[in-house]
Every structure is written in C-alpha cells, then in structure tokens.
Design a protein around this motif. Structure first.
Motif, mmCIF file in Angstrom:
data_model
loop_
_atom_site.group_PDB
_atom_site.id
_atom_site.type_symbol
_atom_site.label_atom_id
_atom_site.label_comp_id
_atom_site.label_asym_id
_atom_site.label_seq_id
_atom_site.Cartn_x
_atom_site.Cartn_y
_atom_site.Cartn_z
ATOM 1 N N ALA A 1 11.003 -0.408 -1.420
ATOM 2 C CA ALA A 1 10.855 -1.116 -2.690
ATOM 3 C C ALA A 1 11.528 -2.481 -2.668
ATOM 4 O O ALA A 1 10.995 -3.459 -3.201
ATOM 5 N N THR B 1 5.329 1.231 -10.548
ATOM 6 C CA THR B 1 5.573 0.090 -9.649
ATOM 7 C C THR B 1 4.676 -1.088 -10.032
ATOM 8 O O THR B 1 5.114 -2.240 -10.017
ATOM 9 N N PHE C 1 -2.207 -4.535 -4.782
ATOM 10 C CA PHE C 1 -1.254 -3.430 -4.759
ATOM 11 C C PHE C 1 -1.978 -2.106 -5.023
ATOM 12 O O PHE C 1 -2.821 -2.024 -5.917
ATOM 13 N N THR C 2 -1.644 -1.086 -4.261
ATOM 14 C CA THR C 2 -2.070 0.278 -4.584
ATOM 15 C C THR C 2 -0.830 1.152 -4.546
ATOM 16 O O THR C 2 -0.069 1.129 -3.570
ATOM 17 N N SER D 1 0.822 -1.223 0.000
ATOM 18 C CA SER D 1 0.000 0.000 0.000
ATOM 19 C C SER D 1 0.853 1.270 0.000
ATOM 20 O O SER D 1 2.039 1.230 0.339
ATOM 21 N N PHE E 1 -14.526 2.346 -6.002
ATOM 22 C CA PHE E 1 -13.455 3.168 -6.560
ATOM 23 C C PHE E 1 -12.371 2.328 -7.227
ATOM 24 O O PHE E 1 -11.900 1.338 -6.675
ATOM 25 N N PHE F 1 2.142 14.572 -8.598
ATOM 26 C CA PHE F 1 1.430 14.198 -7.376
ATOM 27 C C PHE F 1 1.601 15.268 -6.299
ATOM 28 O O PHE F 1 2.318 15.089 -5.319
#
Ligand code: NAD
Length: 514
Positions: free
Chosen positions: A242, A265, A259-260, A183, A483, A415
């Motif tokens: 990572a 990635t 995975f978010t 996450s 979502f 971002f």
C-alpha cells in the motif's frame, strides 16, 4: 474469446510442481528464489521486513503474512526514478504507429501462450489458484493483448471530420503520458496484463505495481513484454504494498491511473488524486468489489442452479470480484433447492491448488484466512451447510452456506467461499432486484428462471455492469462480455470492451484553414 482456439490442449501432469523449472532453470517450488527473480533488472528491489513474507505454503499455519509484506516498502526515490524513466520513454513510444504497437501486443500474446506452463506454475505457486483458473488466466491475458491490438487499429486512427470548404478538421487519439497501474492478487496474470496492454497500445508508458503477494508473475509478464518489443522503460515494474501504491498516486507527473482492487482502496486513491493546487485532473479507472446476488425463481432447474451456484460462489475459493455472495431463493421451493445444493457441496474437493482434482484451494494469505474464519465463526448459529477441508493446518476456509433473514443483512463483500442464503416471495421479483440494487454495489447479478418476463425484469431493473441469466456469474470473456461495474463497484469503462482504450488516450482536435 478473441482467439482462444489458438491455445492447444495442455497435458497436465498429475503432480504439477514435480518437474517444473522456468526458462532460467529455476525450480518453481523454490519460492525465495522465485522472489529473487522477481527483483531482476527492471524490477525495483522490495525487501519486506520479516522473513515470513516469502513463505508461501497453504499448509503452513502462518501461510504468509500480509502485514509483513505490506510493511516492506520501496524507498521514495525508486518510485520517483521509475516515473522519471517511464516519462523519458514516453515520447518515442507514443510516436510509433498504432499498427507497430498493436503488432508488439500480438507478439506479447504469442509469448504468453508459449510460456503458458511456466506462467501457470507461477499462478498456482504464488497465488494458490487452481490449475483450471491458471489456464483461464493465460487465455484471458493473451485475449486482452489481441483484443486491444485489434481495437487500437480500429479506434486510434485519425478521424477526419467535416468542415466548411477550405477548412480541414481531424481528431487524433494519442497517449496521455505515463500511467500508473495497480492490480490485485486474485487475477495476478490476466488483470495485470490487461491494464498494461491497454495503456501501452495507446502510446502511454507505464509504471506498473502488482499486488505485493504476486510480484514474480508480474516480473515474468514484463519480461515477455520486453521480449515482444516494448522498450525497456516504457513499462517499469515497482513492487511493494500500500505504501508504494500511495507514493505512486502522490506523484504529480502521473497522467492517469488504472486501478483494480477493493472499493476502500479506490476511495483513498481518488482522494489522493485531488491533492495539489497545480496537480492536473487525470483519468482514474477503478474496478472494485461487489456484493453480488443470484436470484432463483421456482421455475429454475434445480440441478443447473446447484452447478452454477457452486461455480459462482466457491470456485477460486470465492476470491473473485464477480462471485455470488448472496443466493435469493423463491420461498415456494427454497427447501428443495437448499437440499440439492447441500448435496452438491459435499462433492467439492478442497485441497492443494496444484492437484488437478481440486475445486476449492486455499485463500491467499493468513490475514484473509483469519478474517474469513472469524466471520464464519460469528455466523455459526446460522450455518446451513459446511464442508470438510484438509485436516492439517493451513489456509483452507471451508465452503459454507449461511442463512440470513433479509437481503439487507449482507452489506459487506466477504472475499472467500462463504455464501449467504435468503428468500423472496412470489410476485416480488422487481422489488427484490431493487433491494439488491440498494446496497450501492453494481458489479454482477444473476437470475435463474424459465420465465421470459422475469429475465426482462432483470435486464430492466438490475443496476449492475454484468447481468447473467441461467448460467454462472463468473468468467466474463474478453470481447464478448466486457467486464466492470458501477456505483461502489467501479467507474468503468469496461475491461475487454470497445470503450476501454479511449479512456487511456488524449483526444486532440486539429483544425487547419487551408
Ligand atoms: P486491495 O485494494 O487491498 O489492493 C489492490 C492493490 O492496491 C494492491 O496492489 C495494493 O498493494 C494496492 N494498494 C493498497 N493500498 C493502496 C493505496 N493507498 N494506494 C495505491 N495502491 C494501493 O485489494 P486486494 O485485496 O488486492 O484485491 C481484492 C479486491 O479486488 C476485492 O475487493 C475484489 O472484489 C477486487 N477486484 C475487483 C475486480 C474488478 O474487476 N472489479 C477484479 C479483481 C478484484
């Protein structure tokens, strides 16, 4: 929301950090000690190289260094052990009834609400999120647990199916084994909880890796899961960056990945999951980034547009995957809209996340700050509007509106609190929507209009997971606005929606000749 009304009003102290201690008596201002608690019994130790990784101070010029955090790694054996423990815990957990696991999720939701002040403190202190954002995270985390509990009771039953006389057919939904969940830091409570609650209620065990910036929040949530009744090893926390994530992905015993995070990635993970001649083909759920646009026509209400743009582009310092990065104004009244928006931006209060007056807090770390500021600087000749930030050094990126010539000039997810603005010509709405689609991302798109046909055009042509008309583009509600995106924005199924849980299950059909 599934049950938001259960959350009573929280009195918010003016100085939110003043008196805060967590249930173990630890001062929430003391970040090194906080990180110590994150390395508790069930957490695998994570020692970053370089001391500044534990220094989280939005006013400090170095903030905290992602490089230092990412440099830290958990030895291979620890990921290996975590998977071994989780695998051992899986059969017993999977054998329990769906109702038993759903009850545990509901207890988990209750505990999240009961511990909301401490959790909000961690979210503000560790992830620099604002107080309203921290409160939303508590609500969303509890909603995920309750919603998935309700869905599990409904969806994970044995489905008896038709067959000729003398034949019994049934379809069972069971856990697949041990899932790896990974996450991001920008919803360190809600996304972390949602992924793990979904995997667990289906009967899977989980090895969970939060973002390296936010381990203490994850540790607290896992503690609460154990208190709620999830067996000790059915959810195992591994902390690190990572490298640790990559080790998890390389472990061929993993039965699925949720995975978010960023699109880049997700692509790396997808490649890793294909390596190994005898590696099983496993489900990979990826929820990733977006280059999201809000389109405004000349019938829109300027005051509402201004309010919704501020929320969509600058709330959470623009650090939401759903945030609007591009505002496309109908050229007929673009000047008027920009004028109103500029005035509204002057009212944004940029400051400490713990101050209830703050609209826009700092960005997450020094690397994010440097990246955003360098980009903003290259665009200086195109600035339309920027606003003041606290004068001392720190991680405050000034909310900035930047003009670009064409929709195609923006193809990267920036971002942070930077909004790009361009225009479209009357009669070209369908073409405009298609040009946004052509970027290949498909997370959110918004429209402000009082023309019903224009709303229909958005519904028909927008290739996004979540389209919003005459409202902000953020804050999807569990159970009401499932979502997740498509294309470069993710694989689906949508979090907080009715199709999420089955992806975590193995479907097994049984046919018996009676
Ligand atoms: P990121 O991709 O850098 O990191 C996300 C997680 O992946 C972290 O836990 C990280 O340690 C881990 N990771 C990094 N490399 C890995 C590898 N090779 N193998 C396994 N794990 C690895 O993203 P971030 O900067 O933490 O988060 C911001 C991104 O997340 C943005 O792009 C945002 O749009 C996206 N996001 C998407 C959603 C959504 O629901 N679609 C929600 C929130 C954030």
């Amino acid at each position: 929301a599934v049950n938001c009304t259960r959350l009573p009003q929280i009195p918010l102290p003016r100085d939110i950090f003043g008196e805060w201690k967590n249930s173990e008596g630890i001062d929430l201002n003391d970040r090194p000690t906080l990180l110590e608690t994150a390395r508790g019994v069930n957490a695998i130790p994570f020692e970053p190289e370089g001391g500044d990784a534990v220094h989280a101070d939005p006013h400090h010029p170095t903030g905290r260094s992602r490089a230092a955090i990412e440099a830290g790694r958990t030895p291979d054996a620890d990921v290996h052990n975590a998977v071994t423990r989780a695998q051992a815990a899986y059969p017993e957990w999977d054998r329990r009834t769906v109702n038993e696991r759903a009850n545990i999720l509901e207890r988990w939701a209750d505990l999240i609400e009961e511990n909301r002040i401490e959790l909000m403190g961690l979210v503000v202190k560790e992830a620099f999120r604002s107080i309203p954002d921290a409160l939303s995270e508590v609500r969303e985390a509890a909603d995920f647990c309750r919603y998935y509990a309700q869905r599990a009771r409904k969806d994970l039953t044995v489905h008896e199916l038709p067959g000729p006389t003398g034949e019994y057919n049934a379809l069972k939904m069971e856990g697949r084994g041990t899932w790896a969940t990974v996450s991001p830091w920008n919803f360190p409570l809600a996304i972390f909880t949602g992924q793990n609650a979904a995997a667990l209620v289906c009967g899977n065990s989980v090895v969970a890796k939060p973002a390296p910036q936010t381990p203490a929040i994850a540790r607290k949530v896992v503690d609460l899961a154990h208190q709620a009744g999830v067996p000790e090893d059915a959810i195992t926390l591994v902390t690190g960056g990572a490298d640790v994530g990559a080790e998890m992905m390389s472990d061929q015993r993993i039965a699925g990945v949720a995975f978010t995070g960023s699109t880049a990635t997700a692509k790396k993970i997808a490649q890793t999951l294909l390596v190994g001649e005898h590696r099983p083909i496993i489900p990979f759920i990826a929820e990733t980034g977006g280059v999201n646009a809000m389109i405004v026509d000349s019938t829109a209400l300027p005051e509402q547009v201004a309010a919704d743009v501020l929320t969509s582009s600058f709330r959470s310092a623009g650090q939401r995957c759903s945030a609007s990065r591009l505002l496309i104004l109908q050229e007929d009244n673009a000047d008027e809209m920009i004028h109103m928006l500029s005035g509204a931006m002057d009212m944004l209060h940029v400051g400490d996340p713990g101050d209830p007056a703050t609209d826009v807090g700092p960005v997450i770390d020094r690397a994010a700050y440097d990246k955003m500021m360098a980009y903003r600087e290259t665009m200086r000749p195109r600035w339309i509007k920027t606003v003041a930030v606290p004068e001392d050094e720190g991680l405050f990126v000034p909310p900035t509106m930047i003009q670009i010539d064409d929709i195609e000039d923006l193809d990267t997810e920036w971002f942070g609190p930077i909004l790009h603005v361009t225009t479209w010509k009357a009669g070209k709405l369908e073409e405009t929507i298609k040009r946004v689609n052509a970027k290949g991302y498909g997370l959110t798109m918004g429209l402000h209009s009082r023309i019903a046909r224009n709303a229909d055009l958005l519904r028909t042509h927008a290739r996004v997971g979540n389209a919003y008309v005459n409202r902000s583009m953020i804050g999807a509600v569990v159970g009401s606005q499932p979502f997740g995106g498509e294309g470069l924005s993710g694989t689906g199924p949508k979090a907080g929606g009715p199709h999420y849980l089955p992806r975590f299950c193995a479907e097994r059909a049984v046919s018996i000749d009676t």
